[in-house]
Design a protein around this motif. Structure first.
Motif, short mmCIF file in Angstrom:
data_model
loop_
_atom_site.label_atom_id
_atom_site.label_comp_id
_atom_site.label_asym_id
_atom_site.label_seq_id
_atom_site.Cartn_x
_atom_site.Cartn_y
_atom_site.Cartn_z
N SER A 50 -4.72 0.43 -6.31
CA SER A 50 -6.12 0.59 -5.91
C SER A 50 -7.02 -0.30 -6.77
O SER A 50 -6.91 -0.30 -7.99
CB SER A 50 -6.54 2.06 -6.05
OG SER A 50 -7.87 2.24 -5.60
N LEU A 67 0.82 -1.20 0.00
CA LEU A 67 0.00 0.00 0.00
C LEU A 67 0.86 1.25 0.00
O LEU A 67 0.55 2.23 -0.69
CB LEU A 67 -0.91 0.00 1.22
CG LEU A 67 -1.83 -1.22 1.39
CD1 LEU A 67 -2.58 -1.12 2.72
CD2 LEU A 67 -2.81 -1.33 0.24
N GLN A 68 1.94 1.23 0.78
CA GLN A 68 2.78 2.41 0.91
C GLN A 68 3.48 2.73 -0.40
O GLN A 68 3.60 3.89 -0.80
CB GLN A 68 3.82 2.18 2.02
CG GLN A 68 4.62 3.42 2.38
CD GLN A 68 3.75 4.53 2.94
OE1 GLN A 68 2.89 4.28 3.80
NE2 GLN A 68 3.94 5.74 2.47
N SER A 100 -1.01 5.13 4.51
CA SER A 100 -0.73 5.19 3.07
C SER A 100 -1.88 5.80 2.28
O SER A 100 -1.73 6.11 1.09
CB SER A 100 -0.46 3.78 2.54
OG SER A 100 -1.61 2.97 2.65
N GLY A 101 -3.04 5.96 2.92
CA GLY A 101 -4.23 6.43 2.21
C GLY A 101 -5.03 5.30 1.60
O GLY A 101 -6.07 5.55 0.97
N TYR A 102 -4.59 4.07 1.78
CA TYR A 102 -5.27 2.90 1.22
C TYR A 102 -5.26 1.77 2.23
O TYR A 102 -4.43 1.75 3.15
CB TYR A 102 -4.61 2.44 -0.09
CG TYR A 102 -4.77 3.45 -1.21
CD1 TYR A 102 -5.84 3.38 -2.11
CD2 TYR A 102 -3.86 4.49 -1.35
CE1 TYR A 102 -6.00 4.31 -3.11
CE2 TYR A 102 -4.02 5.44 -2.36
CZ TYR A 102 -5.08 5.34 -3.23
OH TYR A 102 -5.24 6.27 -4.23
N PRO A 154 -9.40 3.02 -1.12
CA PRO A 154 -8.96 4.26 -0.44
C PRO A 154 -9.42 4.27 1.01
O PRO A 154 -10.53 3.85 1.32
CB PRO A 154 -9.65 5.37 -1.25
CG PRO A 154 -9.93 4.75 -2.58
CD PRO A 154 -10.22 3.30 -2.32
N LYS A 206 0.22 2.64 -3.57
CA LYS A 206 -0.81 3.68 -3.44
C LYS A 206 -1.87 3.52 -4.53
O LYS A 206 -2.46 2.47 -4.67
CB LYS A 206 -0.17 5.07 -3.47
CG LYS A 206 0.77 5.33 -2.28
CD LYS A 206 1.27 6.74 -2.25
CE LYS A 206 2.27 6.97 -1.12
NZ LYS A 206 1.68 6.79 0.20
N SER A 207 -2.13 4.58 -5.32
CA SER A 207 -3.22 4.52 -6.30
C SER A 207 -2.98 3.49 -7.40
O SER A 207 -3.93 3.03 -8.03
CB SER A 207 -3.43 5.90 -6.93
OG SER A 207 -2.27 6.31 -7.64
#
Length: 809
Positions: free
Chosen positions: A697, A689-690, A800-802, A794, A693-694
């Motif tokens: 996703s 995840l770090q 990490s935002g996820y 998300p 990230k996107s």
């Protein structure tokens, strides 16, 4: 007096411009002056650099520690193209740095510091493009300050508790994969160094390298020579330690932190694309690193090392030694263009650079890595073997196996335990846990000492990969320690006896696992094994346990071939379970009719996963692309591979990396826009995840367990209290494996009796993942919630935002 200038990039981009601050002062003193300024947007500057970079690499192979083909160097059109690109970049770069917005800083620097003064200039930024640019060609320092050199630093740093040098400089020289390059010259240069003790490690294994980094005497310099590479964003570097194995800094994080604590001062990476390595090493607060900005020709690498070591050993300050050696490379530029652009210093601003005194005090610690590696302290021979007799890989508490972040009380407790002073050991370990409650090794040893003090105990062994993957090892040990503590705190114990757990490390390697298994099998006091971690280690070990009639309850290995007899049991779901779960969802729910698969051909478990998935896909009538996607191929290009896969009318892409190839899998995910991504359990980590990230996703993983579908809320709340944080699936599975052994021991007294109890149709124990019962094969009977699909979604609450969230089917 030598001066220090820190140019701090505080905010901005090449599209919007940057705000900066210049700090000036004498060495080892507070800055006497701080000036703010800015730089205007320069959207074209990164592109101009990339044009030069592409032309430079076109003159030779874009590989590591390269050899420029003579025919290409003499090719006028290629050389002219590179020269033109370099001139355009250099002109634009210096125009940008001469802009009116920066003039105040420039003029104040010239006013404050005489031109003859030695200056260390530290460029402080985490922006990967700013770090990539060759700041040595800034005309302010190239023309006006002949005794200045520029170094890179990241935003976050801290002072380390480094040890003083008291004798000869201790150097660790790591000579890695030498395919196509000459590392003998590097070795000869190191052997001639005065006042130094050099230890050479030639094409080591990960276990050997890790072992030396834990050397108690420590190292002052680590030098690596060989092949290396960096990800496109320079956030992750990879070194090739032998002809088959490579690794990232994260795989040696704990060993390197220990080496820094023991006195590591300098890391030299005489190899290609070292900025990714330097970026990761900076997070470990290594004082100083020297790396190469781009691919470096073999002869240039030799010459830089020769010039630099000569100047350093003669007492030149490190920054001046680097500048002098770098400028001496100019004599090679007719044959090897832009050699002077390549070397770069990466500095922890809180530390002073390493200084090699002509007459050292009494014991210096210095370790060097030849090529492009890491600040690694390694002091074992390349021919190191692991004796089957109990030694450094085994402990009930008499020695510390995990020394990262070890407290003084932890070590003192081990000494007391070895002397059978269990009362003192208990007191020391209880004190240690107050300051480091998340340390499972100490908790296991504490329980062992309490059981020894009680006078009655039964003993099992936990085999984990301390040398191969410390994170995996500690995750497993937390589950084992929690189960041990719970039973030892009950009044009944195990029929009145406390549970002791002997810890052993197999480094996730099959050959070491065999030796560890042989040693444990021959210890008749050990009644059961909880372990091993990987399938590669579990399979050969299981054969030995079966032969000796010793129960192994495996918590985490998913490959089908580990169940080699009636003494072997498995707790987790299998790769086949995951393949069925994922393929049925992909084909029948979201109707994907054709897949491509990216795997690691050097990893048996990755290939077994691939075979399972292909067989199930075909049985369901789905198609599998024949486009090859080998994450372990040194020439692997994720963009080109994904382009070919997309052209083959593929909709689903399955990523099956080994633990060593997670970075490559994420690079594929980044390139695979528009494809539906699937992955194996290896990707079920916060690191995915770090880094991803996107880019990751929406990726769907088949995993063994998720806390939102946990069966035992008491287990999760107890874990939170015990470990002061979240736990993962390895902890849960190791807990359940230990609970299984404990339940079996409540009804048995020997190895043979334990096997019969676990094999009974009526055997059952309630674990954190639900009811645990076994099929005649040793496989666990299916339990709802064991083996589920999760999707990357998300999550603003996640660092990490996820996050991985259960997939609602």
């Amino acid at each position: 007096m030598s001066q220090l200038a820190i140019l701090e990039f505080q905010a901005g981009t090449f599209e919007t411009g940057f705000t900066i601050k210049l700090k000036l002062g004498a060495e080892q003193q507070r800055p006497r002056l701080e000036i703010s300024g800015s730089l205007p947007p320069a959207i074209d500057l990164p592109q101009l650099y990339h044009h030069w970079q592409a032309a430079y690499r076109q003159m030779g192979a874009p590989t590591l520690r390269i050899q420029f083909p003579e025919a290409q160097i003499t090719n006028v059109s290629i050389r002219d193209h590179c020269d033109q690109a370099a001139a355009a970049f250099k002109q634009r770069f210096n125009d940008w740095l001469s802009h009116e917005q920066l003039r105040k800083l420039r003029e104040r620097l010239l006013l404050e510091i005489p031109k003859s003064e030695p200056i260390r200039v530290i460029l402080q930024t985490s922006d990967p493009m700013l770090r990539r640019l060759p700041w040595q060609i800034w005309d302010l320092f190239e023309e006006y300050y002949p005794n200045a050199e520029i170094a890179l630093s990241i935003d976050d740093y801290e002072l380390t508790a480094s040890r003083p040098i008291q004798s000869r400089v201790r150097i660790l020289a790591i000579l890695g994969n030498s395919s196509g390059i000459d590392l003998h010259a590097d070795r000869q240069l190191l052997e001639k160094l005065p006042n130094a003790k050099v230890t050479f490690l030639v094409e080591p294994t990960l276990a050997q390298l890790n072992e030396l980094l834990w050397e108690q005497q420590g190292w002052h310099i680590v030098f690596f020579a060989g092949h290396s590479s960096a990800a496109a964003d320079d956030q992750i570097g990879r070194i090739y330690i032998n002809s088959t194995d490579s690794l990232t800094i994260d795989e040696l994080r704990h060993a390197l932190k220990f080496a820094v604590h023991r006195g590591l001062r300098l890391a030299i990476f005489n190899s290609c694309d070292g900025l990714g390595l330097a970026r990761q090493l900076a997070d470990l607060h290594i004082p100083t690193m020297i790396v190469m900005r781009e691919a470096i020709p073999d002869q240039v690498a030799h010459c830089f090392l020769k010039y630099f070591l000569k100047a350093l050993a003669q007492g030149e300050p490190l920054y001046q030694a680097v500048r002098q050696a770098r400028e001496q490379l100019q004599g090679l530029e007719p044959q090897f263009p832009y050699a002077t652009w390549l070397p770069v210093i990466c500095q922890n601003p809180a530390e002073t650079p390493f200084l090699w005194t002509k007459k050292p005090p009494q014991t210096i610690k210095f370790s060097i890595v030849a090529g492009s590696v890491i600040a690694i302290g390694v002091a074992i021979l390349a021919s190191l073997s692991y004796p089957p007799s109990k030694g450094f890989r085994f402990s009930l508490g008499e020695k510390i196996l995990i020394t990262a972040n070890a407290t003084p009380q932890k070590q003192t407790g081990a000494e007391a335990f070895a002397s059978k002073n269990y009362k003192a050991a208990i007191q020391q370990w209880q004190t240690s846990l107050k300051s480091n409650p998340n340390d499972p090794e100490t908790r296991i040893y504490l329980n062992n000492a309490q059981a020894a003090k009680h006078g009655q105990w039964v003993k099992i062994a936990a085999v984990v990969p301390i040398g191969g993957s410390l994170d995996n090892a500690t995750e497993m040990l937390r589950g084992i320690a929690q189960a041990q503590e719970e039973i030892n705190q009950t009044a009944t114990l195990i029929k009145g006896a406390g549970l002791q757990v002997e810890i052993a490390s197999d480094d996730n390697r099959g050959d070491i696992a065999e030796q560890v298994a042989t040693t444990l099998a021959n210890d008749k006091q050990i009644l059961a094994i909880v372990g091993h971690n990987s399938s590669a280690a579990s399979q050969p070990a299981a054969a030995i346990y079966q032969k000796h009639g010793l129960v192994m309850v495996n918590p985490t290995a998913s490959a089908p071939n580990i169940l080699t007899g009636n003494y072997i049991f498995r707790i987790t779901s299998t790769s086949r379970d995951h393949a069925i779960l994922m393929s049925r969802y992909a084909i029948h729910t979201i109707q994907i009719s054709k897949f491509a698969i990216c795997s690691d051909t050097r990893s048996p478990s990755s290939q077994e996963w691939k075979d399972e998935f292909i067989a199930i896909l075909r049985s369901e009538g789905s198609l599998v692309s024949t486009i090859p996607c080998d994450l372990s191929d040194p020439q692997f290009n994720p963009v080109d591979t994904v382009s070919k896969i997309t052209a083959d009318q593929v909709r689903g892409l399955l990523l099956l990396p080994s633990a060593e190839r997670v970075t490559e899998a994420i690079q594929v995910a980044k390139a695979a826009r528009g494809l539906m991504l699937f992955g194996n359990t290896i990707l079920y980590t916060p690191n995915t995840l770090q880094i991803g990230k996107s880019d990751v996703s929406g990726m769907i993983l088949a995993v063994a367990w998720h806390p939102q579908v946990a069966h035992s809320s008491n287990f999760l709340s107890n874990s939170q209290k015990l470990w002061h944080g979240a736990i993962n699936w390895r902890t849960v599975m190791a807990y359940d494996a230990t609970q299984t052994v404990i339940a079996g021991l409540q009804q048995s007294q020997t190895r043979e009796q334990l096997q019969k109890v676990l094999s009974q149709p009526g055997f059952s124990v309630q674990g954190a993942t639900g009811e645990i019962t076994f099929l005649p094969s040793g496989e666990r009977k299916h339990t709802p919630g064991l083996g589920i699909l999760v999707r990357v979604e998300p999550d603003p609450q996640s660092p990490s935002g996820y996050n991985f969230l259960p997939l609602k089917q």
